[in-house]
Design a protein around this motif. Sequence first.
Motif, PDB file in Angstrom:
ATOM      1  N   MET A   1     -68.062 -61.783  23.649  1.00 38.77           N
ATOM      2  CA  MET A   1     -67.951 -61.749  25.093  1.00 38.77           C
ATOM      3  C   MET A   1     -66.475 -61.830  25.486  1.00 38.77           C
ATOM      4  O   MET A   1     -65.715 -62.554  24.854  1.00 38.77           O
ATOM      5  CB  MET A   1     -68.650 -62.970  25.712  1.00 38.77           C
ATOM      6  N   GLN A   2     -66.137 -61.146  26.519  1.00 36.01           N
ATOM      7  CA  GLN A   2     -64.796 -61.279  27.059  1.00 36.01           C
ATOM      8  C   GLN A   2     -64.765 -62.442  28.039  1.00 36.01           C
ATOM      9  O   GLN A   2     -65.801 -62.940  28.477  1.00 36.01           O
ATOM     10  CB  GLN A   2     -64.350 -59.974  27.710  1.00 36.01           C
ATOM     11  N   ILE A   3     -63.577 -62.846  28.418  1.00 39.64           N
ATOM     12  CA  ILE A   3     -63.388 -64.053  29.211  1.00 39.64           C
ATOM     13  C   ILE A   3     -64.117 -64.004  30.558  1.00 39.64           C
ATOM     14  O   ILE A   3     -64.626 -65.019  31.025  1.00 39.64           O
ATOM     15  CB  ILE A   3     -61.880 -64.363  29.382  1.00 39.64           C
ATOM     16  N   GLY A   4     -64.209 -62.831  31.169  1.00 37.41           N
ATOM     17  CA  GLY A   4     -64.900 -62.715  32.451  1.00 37.41           C
ATOM     18  C   GLY A   4     -66.371 -63.068  32.340  1.00 37.41           C
ATOM     19  O   GLY A   4     -66.920 -63.772  33.191  1.00 37.41           O
ATOM     20  N   GLU A   5     -67.017 -62.594  31.285  1.00 38.70           N
ATOM     21  CA  GLU A   5     -68.425 -62.912  31.077  1.00 38.70           C
ATOM     22  C   GLU A   5     -68.602 -64.401  30.773  1.00 38.70           C
ATOM     23  O   GLU A   5     -69.552 -65.037  31.242  1.00 38.70           O
ATOM     24  CB  GLU A   5     -69.002 -62.076  29.936  1.00 38.70           C
ATOM     25  N   VAL A   6     -67.667 -64.952  30.006  1.00 38.54           N
ATOM     26  CA  VAL A   6     -67.729 -66.380  29.689  1.00 38.54           C
ATOM     27  C   VAL A   6     -67.576 -67.203  30.967  1.00 38.54           C
ATOM     28  O   VAL A   6     -68.298 -68.181  31.182  1.00 38.54           O
ATOM     29  CB  VAL A   6     -66.656 -66.755  28.645  1.00 38.54           C
ATOM     30  N   ALA A   7     -66.653 -66.794  31.819  1.00 32.68           N
ATOM     31  CA  ALA A   7     -66.462 -67.503  33.089  1.00 32.68           C
ATOM     32  C   ALA A   7     -67.740 -67.460  33.920  1.00 32.68           C
ATOM     33  O   ALA A   7     -68.150 -68.463  34.501  1.00 32.68           O
ATOM     34  CB  ALA A   7     -65.299 -66.882  33.854  1.00 32.68           C
ATOM     35  N   GLU A   8     -68.378 -66.312  33.950  1.00 33.68           N
ATOM     36  CA  GLU A   8     -69.620 -66.159  34.707  1.00 33.68           C
ATOM     37  C   GLU A   8     -70.724 -67.055  34.132  1.00 33.68           C
ATOM     38  O   GLU A   8     -71.439 -67.729  34.869  1.00 33.68           O
ATOM     39  CB  GLU A   8     -70.057 -64.691  34.659  1.00 33.68           C
ATOM     40  N   ARG A   9     -70.835 -67.096  32.819  1.00 30.77           N
ATOM     41  CA  ARG A   9     -71.890 -67.895  32.169  1.00 30.77           C
ATOM     42  C   ARG A   9     -71.666 -69.398  32.315  1.00 30.77           C
ATOM     43  O   ARG A   9     -72.623 -70.155  32.397  1.00 30.77           O
ATOM     44  CB  ARG A   9     -71.960 -67.566  30.680  1.00 30.77           C
ATOM     45  N   THR A  10     -70.405 -69.817  32.307  1.00 29.69           N
ATOM     46  CA  THR A  10     -70.102 -71.251  32.314  1.00 29.69           C
ATOM     47  C   THR A  10     -69.822 -71.810  33.703  1.00 29.69           C
ATOM     48  O   THR A  10     -69.852 -73.029  33.893  1.00 29.69           O
ATOM     49  CB  THR A  10     -68.882 -71.556  31.429  1.00 29.69           C
ATOM     50  N   GLY A  11     -69.499 -70.943  34.655  1.00 25.06           N
ATOM     51  CA  GLY A  11     -69.118 -71.414  35.979  1.00 25.06           C
ATOM     52  C   GLY A  11     -67.685 -71.929  36.012  1.00 25.06           C
ATOM     53  O   GLY A  11     -67.278 -72.568  36.984  1.00 25.06           O
ATOM     54  N   LEU A  12     -66.923 -71.655  34.970  1.00 26.63           N
ATOM     55  CA  LEU A  12     -65.513 -72.053  34.916  1.00 26.63           C
ATOM     56  C   LEU A  12     -64.644 -70.882  35.334  1.00 26.63           C
ATOM     57  O   LEU A  12     -65.003 -69.719  35.128  1.00 26.63           O
ATOM     58  CB  LEU A  12     -65.130 -72.488  33.493  1.00 26.63           C
ATOM     59  N   SER A  13     -63.490 -71.183  35.897  1.00 29.10           N
ATOM     60  CA  SER A  13     -62.570 -70.109  36.286  1.00 29.10           C
ATOM     61  C   SER A  13     -61.848 -69.574  35.050  1.00 29.10           C
ATOM     62  O   SER A  13     -61.763 -70.248  34.017  1.00 29.10           O
ATOM     63  CB  SER A  13     -61.546 -70.629  37.297  1.00 29.10           C
ATOM     64  N   LEU A  14     -61.325 -68.361  35.180  1.00 20.81           N
ATOM     65  CA  LEU A  14     -60.536 -67.783  34.095  1.00 20.81           C
ATOM     66  C   LEU A  14     -59.347 -68.683  33.777  1.00 20.81           C
ATOM     67  O   LEU A  14     -59.011 -68.903  32.604  1.00 20.81           O
ATOM     68  CB  LEU A  14     -60.040 -66.388  34.479  1.00 20.81           C
ATOM     69  N   ARG A  15     -58.740 -69.204  34.815  1.00 19.33           N
ATOM     70  CA  ARG A  15     -57.580 -70.080  34.641  1.00 19.33           C
ATOM     71  C   ARG A  15     -57.948 -71.330  33.837  1.00 19.33           C
ATOM     72  O   ARG A  15     -57.208 -71.750  32.951  1.00 19.33           O
ATOM     73  CB  ARG A  15     -57.032 -70.454  36.015  1.00 19.33           C
ATOM     74  N   THR A  16     -59.096 -71.921  34.153  1.00 15.17           N
ATOM     75  CA  THR A  16     -59.544 -73.122  33.448  1.00 15.17           C
ATOM     76  C   THR A  16     -59.815 -72.814  31.979  1.00 15.17           C
ATOM     77  O   THR A  16     -59.414 -73.563  31.094  1.00 15.17           O
ATOM     78  CB  THR A  16     -60.800 -73.705  34.117  1.00 15.17           C
ATOM     79  N   ILE A  17     -60.471 -71.696  31.711  1.00 12.70           N
ATOM     80  CA  ILE A  17     -60.767 -71.317  30.325  1.00 12.70           C
ATOM     81  C   ILE A  17     -59.470 -71.097  29.555  1.00 12.70           C
ATOM     82  O   ILE A  17     -59.324 -71.570  28.419  1.00 12.70           O
ATOM     83  CB  ILE A  17     -61.673 -70.068  30.278  1.00 12.70           C
ATOM     84  N   ARG A  18     -58.510 -70.438  30.179  1.00 13.17           N
ATOM     85  CA  ARG A  18     -57.205 -70.229  29.517  1.00 13.17           C
ATOM     86  C   ARG A  18     -56.506 -71.566  29.271  1.00 13.17           C
ATOM     87  O   ARG A  18     -55.882 -71.773  28.238  1.00 13.17           O
ATOM     88  CB  ARG A  18     -56.332 -69.309  30.359  1.00 13.17           C
ATOM     89  N   HIS A  19     -56.607 -72.471  30.245  1.00 16.96           N
ATOM     90  CA  HIS A  19     -55.998 -73.791  30.086  1.00 16.96           C
ATOM     91  C   HIS A  19     -56.625 -74.531  28.894  1.00 16.96           C
ATOM     92  O   HIS A  19     -55.918 -75.136  28.092  1.00 16.96           O
ATOM     93  CB  HIS A  19     -56.152 -74.621  31.360  1.00 16.96           C
ATOM     94  N   TYR A  20     -57.949 -74.478  28.781  1.00 19.25           N
ATOM     95  CA  TYR A  20     -58.618 -75.140  27.660  1.00 19.25           C
ATOM     96  C   TYR A  20     -58.172 -74.540  26.327  1.00 19.25           C
ATOM     97  O   TYR A  20     -58.122 -75.240  25.321  1.00 19.25           O
ATOM     98  CB  TYR A  20     -60.136 -75.078  27.816  1.00 19.25           C
ATOM     99  N   GLU A  21     -57.852 -73.261  26.330  1.00 14.56           N
ATOM    100  CA  GLU A  21     -57.304 -72.644  25.114  1.00 14.56           C
ATOM    101  C   GLU A  21     -55.895 -73.185  24.843  1.00 14.56           C
ATOM    102  O   GLU A  21     -55.570 -73.552  23.712  1.00 14.56           O
ATOM    103  CB  GLU A  21     -57.258 -71.124  25.247  1.00 14.56           C
TER     104      GLU A  21
END
Length: 129
Positions: free
Chosen positions: A1-21
Amino acid sequence: MQIGEVAERTGLSLRTIRHYEEVDLVIPSARSKGGFRLYTASDVDRLMVVRRMKPLGFSLDEMRDLLEITDRLSGTAPGTLTAEERDRLRERLDSYRKIADARCETLRAQLLAAEDFAATLRRRLDDQA
């Protein structure tokens, strides 16, 4: 999955997911030829653990520690565990469970107080009608 789909599935923003990385909580499993982050279902599960810990006030270090514990217990981390190591990890996991339970109880009490306050405001409005 790309980050957009992950954001949609988790309810997290792209920025938050990148921060967690950036803080080494959840690293994408791969990158596409174009350099896009690629996530697995396991990566999404890890993000959901982090997402659930956040409202309970766990720090990034605590989140990282819990993920390491669960990785080691599930066998996804390298190396085999001795019975003693497994027991220690289970004790640490149980301590997180106890903290989470206590924090949930605190949140329930806060919610009751907030609902009581909202009801008080509704009654005052009704009295003014």
